[in-house]
Design an enzyme around this catalytic site. Sequence first.
Site, PDB file in Angstrom:
ATOM      1  N   GLU A 281      -5.486  -8.351  -0.393  1.00  0.00           N
ATOM      2  CA  GLU A 281      -6.200  -8.097   0.873  1.00  0.00           C
ATOM      3  C   GLU A 281      -7.667  -7.881   0.522  1.00  0.00           C
ATOM      4  O   GLU A 281      -7.982  -6.977  -0.265  1.00  0.00           O
ATOM      5  CB  GLU A 281      -5.661  -6.854   1.585  1.00  0.00           C
ATOM      6  CG  GLU A 281      -4.288  -7.062   2.191  1.00  0.00           C
ATOM      7  CD  GLU A 281      -3.832  -5.872   3.037  1.00  0.00           C
ATOM      8  OE1 GLU A 281      -4.676  -5.200   3.666  1.00  0.00           O
ATOM      9  OE2 GLU A 281      -2.611  -5.623   3.052  1.00  0.00           O
TER      10      GLU A 281
ATOM     11  N   GLU B  53       0.818  -1.229   0.000  1.00  0.00           N
ATOM     12  CA  GLU B  53       0.000   0.000   0.000  1.00  0.00           C
ATOM     13  C   GLU B  53       0.848   1.274   0.000  1.00  0.00           C
ATOM     14  O   GLU B  53       0.658   2.150   0.855  1.00  0.00           O
ATOM     15  CB  GLU B  53      -0.967  -0.013   1.196  1.00  0.00           C
ATOM     16  CG  GLU B  53      -1.973  -1.136   1.105  1.00  0.00           C
ATOM     17  CD  GLU B  53      -3.121  -1.061   2.111  1.00  0.00           C
ATOM     18  OE1 GLU B  53      -3.053  -0.244   3.056  1.00  0.00           O
ATOM     19  OE2 GLU B  53      -4.091  -1.828   1.943  1.00  0.00           O
TER      20      GLU B  53
ATOM     21  N   GLN C 189      -7.549 -11.213   7.453  1.00  0.00           N
ATOM     22  CA  GLN C 189      -6.367 -12.038   7.530  1.00  0.00           C
ATOM     23  C   GLN C 189      -6.793 -13.446   7.936  1.00  0.00           C
ATOM     24  O   GLN C 189      -7.947 -13.797   7.696  1.00  0.00           O
ATOM     25  CB  GLN C 189      -5.378 -11.396   8.492  1.00  0.00           C
ATOM     26  CG  GLN C 189      -4.951  -9.981   8.005  1.00  0.00           C
ATOM     27  CD  GLN C 189      -3.774  -9.385   8.776  1.00  0.00           C
ATOM     28  OE1 GLN C 189      -3.129 -10.014   9.578  1.00  0.00           O
ATOM     29  NE2 GLN C 189      -3.506  -8.107   8.499  1.00  0.00           N
TER      30      GLN C 189
HETATM   31  O1  AHR Z   1      -5.016  -6.026   6.954  1.00  0.00           O
HETATM   32  C1  AHR Z   1      -4.904  -4.899   7.761  1.00  0.00           C
HETATM   33  C2  AHR Z   1      -4.208  -3.738   7.070  1.00  0.00           C
HETATM   34  O2  AHR Z   1      -5.025  -3.262   6.045  1.00  0.00           O
HETATM   35  C3  AHR Z   1      -2.906  -4.044   6.384  1.00  0.00           C
HETATM   36  O3  AHR Z   1      -1.821  -3.977   7.241  1.00  0.00           O
HETATM   37  C4  AHR Z   1      -2.813  -2.956   5.367  1.00  0.00           C
HETATM   38  O4  AHR Z   1      -2.084  -3.344   4.236  1.00  0.00           O
HETATM   39  C5  AHR Z   1      -4.246  -2.592   5.058  1.00  0.00           C
HETATM   40  O5  AHR Z   1      -4.463  -1.237   5.137  1.00  0.00           O
END
Ligand code: AHR
Length: 499
Positions: A292, A173, A352
């Site tokens: 993500e 990001e 996650q």
């Molecule tokens: O998954 C949580 C966070 O979300 C990660 O660290 C980041 O890449 C995103 O903003």
Amino acid sequence: MRKAKLILDRDFEVGQVDKRVFGSFIEHLGRAVYSGIYEPGHPQADEEGFRKDVLELVKALQVPVIRYPGGNFVSGFNWEDSVGPRELRPRRLDLAWKTTEPNEVGLHEFASWAKKAESSVMYSVNLGTRGAADAQHVVEYANHPKGSYWSDLRRKNGAEEPFNIKLWCLGNEMDGPWQMCMKTAKEYARAAREAAKMMKWTDNSIELVACGSSSNWMPTFGDWEYTVLDECYEDIDYLSLHRYYGNPSNDTKEFLASSMDLDEFIRTVACICDSVQGKKHSKKKVHLSLDEWNVWYHSNQQDNELHRREPWGTALPLLEDIYNFEDALLVGLMLITILRNADRVKIACMAQLVNVIAPIMTRPGGGAWKQTIFWPLMQASLYGRGVSLMPRMDADKMDTKQHTDVPVADAAAVLNEDGSLTVFAVNRDLTQDTALSLDLRAFGAFSKVTHSVLHHDDVKAVNTEDDPDNVAPRDVPADLKENTIVLPAASWNVIRLIP
Ligand code: AHR
């Protein structure tokens, strides 16, 4: 009763589903690692301190690839801190999450855990506070067999054989102001290209993911992708996209329409990739890594308070969203969207895996259980492998405040490797069943049909350690009368047609 018609033909394919779309993510954040996957002293801990109960749940998901070690965390991370004798590893402040990282678990330990989880590692390098040389060093450390400074250090640290990590992220990001050493698109593009060259010169068998936008609501979205690809097109393999949704205004109908936005996001990024390919007269196709994705909003307020009360703690319960039934429906819709875009999305990591916005929750010293979102993810991973077929869906439509013509039912279909056909379908209508008629053209007869339904009368129902099966799928009689199957109101459905 609502109506929908789904036409499938085995000759009309979207493409092969890359199994890595059932990937996941473990960041050094909150309790993902410490008291998540790793808790020495827990009754279920193995000889390395990994929780066996958690490993069993991860294995049930059949996760082919796990992104590590971040996330925002990676943009300030020194990978060298995480190798070598544990007692010499430094405790560092992590500015991304305002916590302290003890580095008890690092590259060697995570590689060993991933093997136990029957998965592989997708490793992100720090292109925030660090750069190309550090990225090259970690590739050499992880993948070079022997006879060089970094590879011999790995051997000295106990791993004679290389870890052979095949998939690498060029930072995380980097367009976001919340990132340590955020970059403009031009700055990132140059940094990513030079890192990519040096990483591939070290091991030309690796694949690289460049950062796309953190979300499609970023003001730089579009321009960022074009600039990065224009610089790096021939040096990278995938472009990333990240997307989270929430329901803060408690409008379930609107929330369940969010997967239409994901679809548009994916198609837009694919178009930008193709336009750069055209401009460069390149034969190469850059594919997408949705590395993500999830629902994320329940824990926001709690996290702000926690940070105020306890800055710089270790293994704080951060981002611990407790998922309800409507979240599982949206996760199902997002999975359907990913499968329907199998021609372009080759990697997708639910963010996650454990405790942190995760399908699996644990209590320190206590149990491990499945959140509601575990179920669609597991069923898609088990039955979504094969060829994604082009679904022609004609469904009744509804409007939400922000979307018009939202189909009441959404579906993806996969022709599995064993010859069976799996239809994943969500009925978005919260009060009415949908009669789904299946037109299977040249498929012929099936000897057995099964139907699994995930439904709860309360869209806010959750699973807890004491009531872990409150929201769980159940098999219902597969009543395929005149090729029509009923999708109950507000439900995730897995229909398997076995030859
Ligand atoms: O998954 C949580 C966070 O979300 C990660 O660290 C980041 O890449 C995103 O903003």
